[in-house]
Scaffold this motif. Structure first.
Motif, PDB file in Angstrom:
ATOM      1  N   PHE A  42      70.679  47.346 -33.152  1.00  0.00           N
ATOM      2  CA  PHE A  42      69.333  47.081 -32.648  1.00  0.00           C
ATOM      3  C   PHE A  42      69.054  45.579 -32.675  1.00  0.00           C
ATOM      4  O   PHE A  42      69.709  44.812 -33.385  1.00  0.00           O
ATOM      5  N   GLU A  43      68.037  45.152 -31.936  1.00  0.00           N
ATOM      6  CA  GLU A  43      67.479  43.818 -32.104  1.00  0.00           C
ATOM      7  C   GLU A  43      66.871  43.706 -33.500  1.00  0.00           C
ATOM      8  O   GLU A  43      66.422  44.705 -34.079  1.00  0.00           O
ATOM      9  N   VAL A  44      66.843  42.507 -34.059  1.00  0.00           N
ATOM     10  CA  VAL A  44      66.225  42.306 -35.363  1.00  0.00           C
ATOM     11  C   VAL A  44      64.749  42.669 -35.266  1.00  0.00           C
ATOM     12  O   VAL A  44      64.039  42.236 -34.341  1.00  0.00           O
ATOM     13  N   THR A  45      64.273  43.466 -36.200  1.00  0.00           N
ATOM     14  CA  THR A  45      62.901  43.956 -36.153  1.00  0.00           C
ATOM     15  C   THR A  45      61.957  43.071 -36.974  1.00  0.00           C
ATOM     16  O   THR A  45      62.373  42.263 -37.803  1.00  0.00           O
ATOM     17  N   GLN A  46      60.666  43.274 -36.747  1.00  0.00           N
ATOM     18  CA  GLN A  46      59.657  42.565 -37.538  1.00  0.00           C
ATOM     19  C   GLN A  46      59.805  42.898 -39.020  1.00  0.00           C
ATOM     20  O   GLN A  46      59.659  42.025 -39.883  1.00  0.00           O
ATOM     21  N   GLY A  47      60.094  44.161 -39.318  1.00  0.00           N
ATOM     22  CA  GLY A  47      60.254  44.561 -40.710  1.00  0.00           C
ATOM     23  C   GLY A  47      61.447  43.890 -41.357  1.00  0.00           C
ATOM     24  O   GLY A  47      61.380  43.457 -42.519  1.00  0.00           O
ATOM     25  N   TRP A  49      62.823  41.006 -40.423  1.00  0.00           N
ATOM     26  CA  TRP A  49      62.488  39.594 -40.577  1.00  0.00           C
ATOM     27  C   TRP A  49      61.659  39.380 -41.846  1.00  0.00           C
ATOM     28  O   TRP A  49      61.933  38.473 -42.634  1.00  0.00           O
ATOM     29  N   ALA A  50      60.634  40.210 -42.058  1.00  0.00           N
ATOM     30  CA  ALA A  50      59.761  40.045 -43.216  1.00  0.00           C
ATOM     31  C   ALA A  50      60.512  40.254 -44.526  1.00  0.00           C
ATOM     32  O   ALA A  50      60.260  39.563 -45.519  1.00  0.00           O
ATOM     33  N   ARG A  51      61.455  41.184 -44.547  1.00  0.00           N
ATOM     34  CA  ARG A  51      62.217  41.438 -45.775  1.00  0.00           C
ATOM     35  C   ARG A  51      63.105  40.256 -46.132  1.00  0.00           C
ATOM     36  O   ARG A  51      63.334  39.972 -47.310  1.00  0.00           O
ATOM     37  N   VAL A  52      63.614  39.561 -45.126  1.00  0.00           N
ATOM     38  CA  VAL A  52      64.523  38.438 -45.366  1.00  0.00           C
ATOM     39  C   VAL A  52      63.772  37.117 -45.518  1.00  0.00           C
ATOM     40  O   VAL A  52      64.086  36.307 -46.394  1.00  0.00           O
ATOM     41  N   MET A  53      62.771  36.890 -44.670  1.00  0.00           N
ATOM     42  CA  MET A  53      62.109  35.588 -44.600  1.00  0.00           C
ATOM     43  C   MET A  53      60.718  35.567 -45.226  1.00  0.00           C
ATOM     44  O   MET A  53      60.128  34.497 -45.373  1.00  0.00           O
ATOM     45  N   GLY A  54      60.174  36.731 -45.555  1.00  0.00           N
ATOM     46  CA  GLY A  54      58.818  36.793 -46.077  1.00  0.00           C
ATOM     47  C   GLY A  54      57.817  37.125 -44.991  1.00  0.00           C
ATOM     48  O   GLY A  54      58.126  37.068 -43.799  1.00  0.00           O
ATOM     49  N   ARG A  67      52.606  40.437 -34.387  1.00  0.00           N
ATOM     50  CA  ARG A  67      52.991  40.378 -35.794  1.00  0.00           C
ATOM     51  C   ARG A  67      52.371  41.507 -36.616  1.00  0.00           C
ATOM     52  O   ARG A  67      52.960  41.981 -37.588  1.00  0.00           O
ATOM     53  N   GLN A  68      51.185  41.949 -36.242  1.00  0.00           N
ATOM     54  CA  GLN A  68      50.526  43.026 -36.975  1.00  0.00           C
ATOM     55  C   GLN A  68      50.840  44.405 -36.395  1.00  0.00           C
ATOM     56  O   GLN A  68      50.256  45.401 -36.817  1.00  0.00           O
ATOM     57  N   GLY A  69      51.773  44.458 -35.467  1.00  0.00           N
ATOM     58  CA  GLY A  69      52.116  45.722 -34.838  1.00  0.00           C
ATOM     59  C   GLY A  69      53.171  46.485 -35.606  1.00  0.00           C
ATOM     60  O   GLY A  69      53.440  46.222 -36.789  1.00  0.00           O
ATOM     61  N   ASP A  70      53.799  47.408 -34.936  1.00  0.00           N
ATOM     62  CA  ASP A  70      54.809  48.278 -35.539  1.00  0.00           C
ATOM     63  C   ASP A  70      55.944  47.434 -36.146  1.00  0.00           C
ATOM     64  O   ASP A  70      56.506  46.575 -35.477  1.00  0.00           O
ATOM     65  N   VAL A  75      61.378  41.489 -33.514  1.00  0.00           N
ATOM     66  CA  VAL A  75      60.652  40.271 -33.864  1.00  0.00           C
ATOM     67  C   VAL A  75      60.812  39.269 -32.729  1.00  0.00           C
ATOM     68  O   VAL A  75      61.900  39.101 -32.177  1.00  0.00           O
ATOM     69  N   VAL A  76      59.704  38.638 -32.322  1.00  0.00           N
ATOM     70  CA  VAL A  76      59.703  37.697 -31.199  1.00  0.00           C
ATOM     71  C   VAL A  76      58.946  36.437 -31.608  1.00  0.00           C
ATOM     72  O   VAL A  76      58.541  36.286 -32.751  1.00  0.00           O
ATOM     73  N   SER A  77      58.756  35.524 -30.652  1.00  0.00           N
ATOM     74  CA  SER A  77      58.108  34.232 -30.904  1.00  0.00           C
ATOM     75  C   SER A  77      58.899  33.433 -31.924  1.00  0.00           C
ATOM     76  O   SER A  77      58.345  32.841 -32.857  1.00  0.00           O
ATOM     77  N   LEU A  78      60.218  33.412 -31.738  1.00  0.00           N
ATOM     78  CA  LEU A  78      61.114  32.697 -32.634  1.00  0.00           C
ATOM     79  C   LEU A  78      61.986  31.739 -31.829  1.00  0.00           C
ATOM     80  O   LEU A  78      62.504  32.094 -30.773  1.00  0.00           O
TER      81      LEU A  78
END
Length: 241
Positions: A42-47, A49-54, A67-70, A75-78
């Motif tokens: 899969f593409e890297v997810t928001q979840g 990203w948050a687990r690795v980067m905070g 950012r406040q979505g599912d 994860v985008v805007s990177l």
């Protein structure tokens, strides 16, 4: 993260002259990849990203609208640099593995999954097969969601990879440049450049941008609200993913 092993192989990179939506920079040429690699299913997810980067917003001056979505949204805007920082942090958390972005050739090889058509699904794309802007009937048939979809919402390609067509553009490691006129082995793009290649199209672009051969570009220091990435692992477990 789950990774799929892709063995060495050969394929025709680019598009034939008659493909609908073809661009001049898609010169058809033979590519040989001599090394297998593990690619994120899969593409890297928001979840993830948050687990690795905070949980913080990487770019508060221009934050992601999702950012406040599912947490299963890609994860985008990177920027390209943001993706590299994620990969470095991932290696620090899991030493013994080497993580990187795919080359442009590896990305298209994975996307095609042995197919030679405009998409891994055939010569047209529908809203039942990918998340893209389907409001233009010349390139594909909707609907248009207007936002990313949770990864894995659509069927995988023949090699078990999801969302290579649509959902989010994906950074590759290659600088943008013209293709060679003849066969190449393990290409990695130009040594330098101004823009990096992004691939796959997104929820915000039409189906023509989601073609297997379509080459997008983005300045490495910029970020866009539909640009994300997928991880390649060079050293992984010997067993099946």
């Amino acid at each position: 993260m789950v990774f799929v092993y892709l063995p060495p192989g050969q394929f025709q990179m680019g598009s034939p002259a008659g493909e609908s939506g073809r661009r001049e920079d898609e010169l058809l040429h033979k590519v040989s990849l001599t090394r297998g690699f593990w690619m994120g299913r899969f593409e890297v997810t928001q979840g993830e990203w948050a687990r690795v980067m905070g949980p913080g917003e990487p770019h508060p001056e221009k934050p992601s609208p999702f950012r406040q979505g599912d947490p299963r949204f890609p994860v985008v805007s990177l920027s390209y640099g943001d993706a590299q920082r994620f990969l470095a942090r991932l290696e620090a958390l899991d030493p013994g593995y080497r993580f990187r972005l795919p080359t442009e050739a590896e990305w298209e090889y994975a996307c095609r999954a042995g197919t030679g058509s405009a998409y891994a699904t055939g010569d047209r794309l529908t809203g039942a097969e990918a998340d893209f802007d389907g409001r233009d009937p010349r390139t594909g048939q909707g609907p248009w969601l207007g936002h990313p979809a949770p990864v894995g919402s659509y069927r995988p390609n023949p090699w078990g990879l999801f969302d290579l067509h649509g959902n989010a553009w994906e950074w590759t490691s290659d600088w943008y440049g013209p293709y060679p006129a003849g066969p190449v082995t393990d290409p990695a793009g130009p040594a330098a450049g101004r823009e990096k290649v992004i691939r796959g199209g997104s929820w915000a672009f039409d189906a023509g941008n989601a073609r297997s051969a379509c080459r997008g570009t983005h300045a490495p220091g910029d970020w866009g609200y539909s640009v994300g990435f997928r991880v390649v692992c060079d050293q992984g477990p010997a067993e099946s993913p």
